[in-house]
Design an enzyme around this catalytic site. Structure first.
Site, PDB file in Angstrom:
ATOM      1  N   HIS A 187      13.328  -2.656  -4.983  1.00 47.69           N
ATOM      2  CA  HIS A 187      13.885  -1.460  -4.344  1.00 47.69           C
ATOM      3  C   HIS A 187      14.466  -1.838  -2.984  1.00 47.69           C
ATOM      4  CE1 HIS A 187      12.202   2.611  -6.005  1.00 47.69           C
ATOM      5  NE2 HIS A 187      13.502   2.558  -6.135  1.00 47.69           N
ATOM      6  N   ASP A 202      14.457  -0.527  -0.048  1.00 45.83           N
ATOM      7  CA  ASP A 202      13.637  -0.444   1.176  1.00 45.83           C
ATOM      8  C   ASP A 202      12.669  -1.614   1.294  1.00 45.83           C
ATOM      9  OD1 ASP A 202      12.522   1.027  -1.070  1.00 45.83           O
ATOM     10  OD2 ASP A 202      10.907   1.713   0.239  1.00 45.83           O
TER      11      ASP A 202
HETATM   12 ZN   LIG Z   1       9.199   1.691  -1.316  1.00 45.66          ZN
HETATM   13 ZN   LIG Z   2       9.793   1.345  -4.600  1.00 44.05          ZN
END
Ligand SMILES: [Zn+2]
Ligand SMILES: [Zn+2]
Length: 234
Positions: free
Chosen positions: A22, A24
């Protein structure tokens, strides 16, 4: 930036562990790769450990830095090669080991994000679990059994679920609530639960509200740290 703030630069890393891909969790990867490369005398190769798919992300990150890499090679006489990054993709089991530190991985459940990993970091008889982003699952329960400390991503479902915007509500269906993380900690018998990746961000002064939700399900110590806080194992 937090790593540097904690006093450990990119050059001091033994390995970099990714739980999943992901944005982030990976958008600073280019900075780590570049800093280790240009601030190393000579630059040490970097080992990146992660789930299947990590190599493609690392290759694409290095490709995105192509212009920068060419500038630095052109500018510095002693930099002649691009950054050296070794990738270890793991599904489960031993992920990395060096200097008395042993890291094992187990699949977590963050679907539709898959595959994803949780890590158990062991050293000198102590064990710390990095759960990553996950809903409760048997593989995490098993990995965490008897650990000293569990670092767990948490969502305040009581605050997010009532928001009448489905895209925000979607966050709840692939993360653990505070209560669920506490239940995982209790089931595994860990000593300390550290809440992290808190959504929404913890308002200063509201830490006890977060702690209280977890304490209803977990008997151990509950930490709601700010960035760069240090949690010492007893
Ligand atoms: Zn996350
Ligand atoms: Zn995630």
């Amino acid at each position: 930036m937090r790593l540097a703030g904690a006093g450990s630069g990119a050059g001091q890393l033994g390995a970099l562990l990714l739980t999943h891909l992901h944005s982030d969790h990976i958008t600073d990867l280019g900075d780590v790769i570049t800093t280790r490369w240009v601030m190393g005398f000579p630059a040490l190769p970097l080992t990146v450990v992660g789930p299947v798919g990590t190599k493609a992300v690392v290759d694409a990150t290095i490709a995105s830095l192509g212009a920068d890499i060419s500038y630095r090679i052109a500018h510095h006489e002693d930099i002649v090669d691009p950054p050296a990054v070794g990738v270890v993709e793991v599904a489960e089991g031993l992920a990395w080991e060096a200097g008395g530190v042993r890291v094992t991985a187990a699949p977590s459940d963050h679907r539709p994000v898959a595959p994803t990993l949780a890590y158990r970091v062991e050293h000198d008889g102590r064990a710390v679990i990095i759960a990553g982003d996950t809903v409760p699952c048997a593989t995490l329960d098993e990995l965490a059994v008897g650990a000293d400390l569990l670092v767990h991503t948490v969502i305040r479902e009581d605050l997010i679920a009532p928001i009448p915007v489905q895209r925000l509500r979607d966050i709840c269906d692939y993360h653990s609530s505070v209560e669920q993380a506490a239940q995982t900690a209790q089931k595994a018998g860990v000593r300390t639960l550290v809440l992290t990746h808190c959504v929404p961000a913890v308002v200063p002064g509201e830490e006890d509200a977060w702690r209280g939700l977890a304490a209803a399900h977990f008997d151990g110590t509950i930490e709601v740290p700010r960035d760069l806080d240090v949690v010492k194992l007893p």
